[in-house]
Design a protein around this motif. Structure first.
Motif, short mmCIF file in Angstrom:
data_model
loop_
_atom_site.label_atom_id
_atom_site.label_comp_id
_atom_site.label_asym_id
_atom_site.label_seq_id
_atom_site.Cartn_x
_atom_site.Cartn_y
_atom_site.Cartn_z
N ALA A 1 0.82 -1.21 0.00
CA ALA A 1 0.00 0.00 0.00
C ALA A 1 0.85 1.26 0.00
O ALA A 1 0.36 2.33 -0.34
CB ALA A 1 -0.92 0.00 1.23
N HIS B 1 -3.60 10.23 1.20
CA HIS B 1 -2.81 9.00 1.09
C HIS B 1 -1.31 9.34 1.24
O HIS B 1 -0.55 9.23 0.27
CB HIS B 1 -3.07 8.31 -0.24
CG HIS B 1 -4.48 7.82 -0.38
ND1 HIS B 1 -4.90 6.59 0.10
CD2 HIS B 1 -5.57 8.40 -0.93
CE1 HIS B 1 -6.18 6.44 -0.15
NE2 HIS B 1 -6.61 7.52 -0.77
N ARG C 1 -1.08 -2.66 -4.18
CA ARG C 1 -2.23 -1.91 -3.66
C ARG C 1 -2.09 -0.42 -3.91
O ARG C 1 -3.08 0.26 -4.21
CB ARG C 1 -2.40 -2.17 -2.16
CG ARG C 1 -3.08 -3.49 -1.83
CD ARG C 1 -3.28 -3.65 -0.34
NE ARG C 1 -4.09 -2.58 0.20
CZ ARG C 1 -4.16 -2.29 1.50
NH1 ARG C 1 -3.41 -2.96 2.38
NH2 ARG C 1 -4.93 -1.33 1.93
N ARG C 2 -0.88 0.12 -3.80
CA ARG C 2 -0.70 1.56 -4.00
C ARG C 2 -1.06 1.95 -5.44
O ARG C 2 -1.67 3.00 -5.67
CB ARG C 2 0.74 1.97 -3.68
CG ARG C 2 1.81 1.27 -4.51
CD ARG C 2 3.21 1.65 -4.07
NE ARG C 2 4.23 0.92 -4.82
CZ ARG C 2 4.71 -0.26 -4.47
NH1 ARG C 2 4.25 -0.85 -3.37
NH2 ARG C 2 5.65 -0.86 -5.19
N GLN D 1 -3.14 0.26 -7.44
CA GLN D 1 -4.58 0.12 -7.60
C GLN D 1 -5.31 1.28 -6.96
O GLN D 1 -6.35 1.74 -7.47
CB GLN D 1 -5.05 -1.20 -6.97
CG GLN D 1 -6.49 -1.57 -7.30
CD GLN D 1 -6.70 -1.74 -8.79
OE1 GLN D 1 -6.00 -2.50 -9.44
NE2 GLN D 1 -7.67 -1.01 -9.35
N THR D 2 -4.78 1.79 -5.86
CA THR D 2 -5.40 2.95 -5.19
C THR D 2 -5.40 4.17 -6.12
O THR D 2 -6.39 4.90 -6.21
CB THR D 2 -4.66 3.28 -3.89
OG1 THR D 2 -4.76 2.17 -2.99
CG2 THR D 2 -5.25 4.51 -3.22
N ASP E 1 -7.90 3.54 -8.98
CA ASP E 1 -9.28 3.70 -8.51
C ASP E 1 -9.63 5.18 -8.34
O ASP E 1 -10.75 5.61 -8.63
CB ASP E 1 -9.49 2.96 -7.19
CG ASP E 1 -9.46 1.44 -7.36
OD1 ASP E 1 -9.60 0.97 -8.50
OD2 ASP E 1 -9.29 0.74 -6.34
#
Length: 311
Positions: free
Chosen positions: A97, A125, A291-292, A294-295, A298
């Protein structure tokens, strides 16, 4: 094979340890977010399958049987190992992440559509570091070290990449209402010759972009080479001239989203529009997505969803 039965027994043994740890079936179920009935059935299946009783059950209390005392030591060891695995996985997820995300976006698109919302996203973030390159050229994701790129148009030029559509948009001819009141509104692309035209010099192609239309009568493509009175190699600079009422331009609808919404700039020759163009997120195929990354994807997907319905 005995593996499915053995695996089921391990799961049921974990439930046994959790029941003892919680002190009751109800509390064990509450901690796990399930029902008391499900917890009770799991233990009963283990006891029935192996012909043992692990717990004495009364209305108000639970107590271990002799077999239960022996099995509890094994069950607790198993539960501890499961907790260690879950903690390790959580650490891996946390690592995924946080870190740097490296992307490439079309220059004018990135400045007009992404930059206004980017500071708030990054503030929310702080674990993400972002490296954004502004370019309209083809890039090599592997050698460039990019996590993903955003590009528009056909995908034939991007073999070996996975694509996710962000939105589609039209290219539109446009001007300010004041300009049209003073100079009149063209009815066909061929009327553009009597107007001031604001062109875009495409650095990748080494020439000015032609304007493209489709005839509403027979659907035939019309290619218009603007005799640009004003010519820029920066899309936003060209748009500022359109917005200032200096002439007619041809641009992707996202470039002037707020001006179209407010009526500061209006579309002309709408019946002559070409088909909509897709904007894509492109990644290398078969590459895992941290995850980072994908964040960020998104965030962009949500941010740009409204551009689908522009003009």
């Amino acid at each position: 094979m005995a593996t499915p039965i053995f695996s089921s027994s391990l799961t049921q043994l974990l439930w046994f340890a959790r029941i003892v740890e919680a002190g009751s079936f109800a509390e064990a179920a509450r901690r796990a977010g399930t029902t008391t009935s499900a917890v009770s059935k799991a233990l009963s299946r283990f006891e029935s399958q192996h012909g043992v009783r692990l717990l004495h059950r009364t209305t108000h209390a639970l107590s271990l049987t002799g077999e239960g005392e022996r099995m509890l030591m094994l069950a607790r060891g198993l539960l501890e190992e499961v907790n260690q695995v879950e903690n390790a996985l959580s650490g891996i997820e946390s690592e995924g992440a946080a870190g740097r995300v490296r992307i490439s976006v079309p220059s004018s698109f990135g400045r007009a559509c992404i930059m206004p919302a980017l500071p708030a996203f990054l503030a929310a973030h702080p674990e993400i570091s972002l490296e954004m390159h502004f370019s309209d050229a083809m890039v090599d994701l592997a050698s460039g070290g990019f996590d993903f790129v955003i590009r528009s148009g056909a995908l034939e030029a991007w073999p070996g990449h996975s694509a996710r559509k962000l939105f589609s948009f039209p290219w539109v001819a446009c001007a300010t209402p004041d300009y049209l009141r003073q100079h009149g509104e063209p009815c066909t692309p061929f009327d553009l010759s009597s107007h001031s035209q604001i062109g875009f010099w495409n650095l990748n192609k080494g020439r000015a972009d032609a304007w493209r239309f489709n005839s509403p009568d027979d659907g035939k493509a019309v290619r218009w080479e603007p005799a640009s009175r004003y010519l820029f190699d920066d899309g936003q600079a060209a748009w500022q001239m359109v917005r200032a009422g200096c002439g007619i331009g041809w641009a992707p609808s996202w470039l002037g989203a707020s001006d179209f919404a407010s009526g500061a700039v209006v579309e002309i020759l709408k019946a002559w529009r070409t088909e909509r163009v897709n904007m894509w997120v492109l990644r290398l195929e078969r590459r895992l997505t941290p995850r980072r990354t994908q964040t960020v994807i998104d965030f962009l997907t949500a941010l740009l969803a409204s551009y689908e319905s522009l003009v």
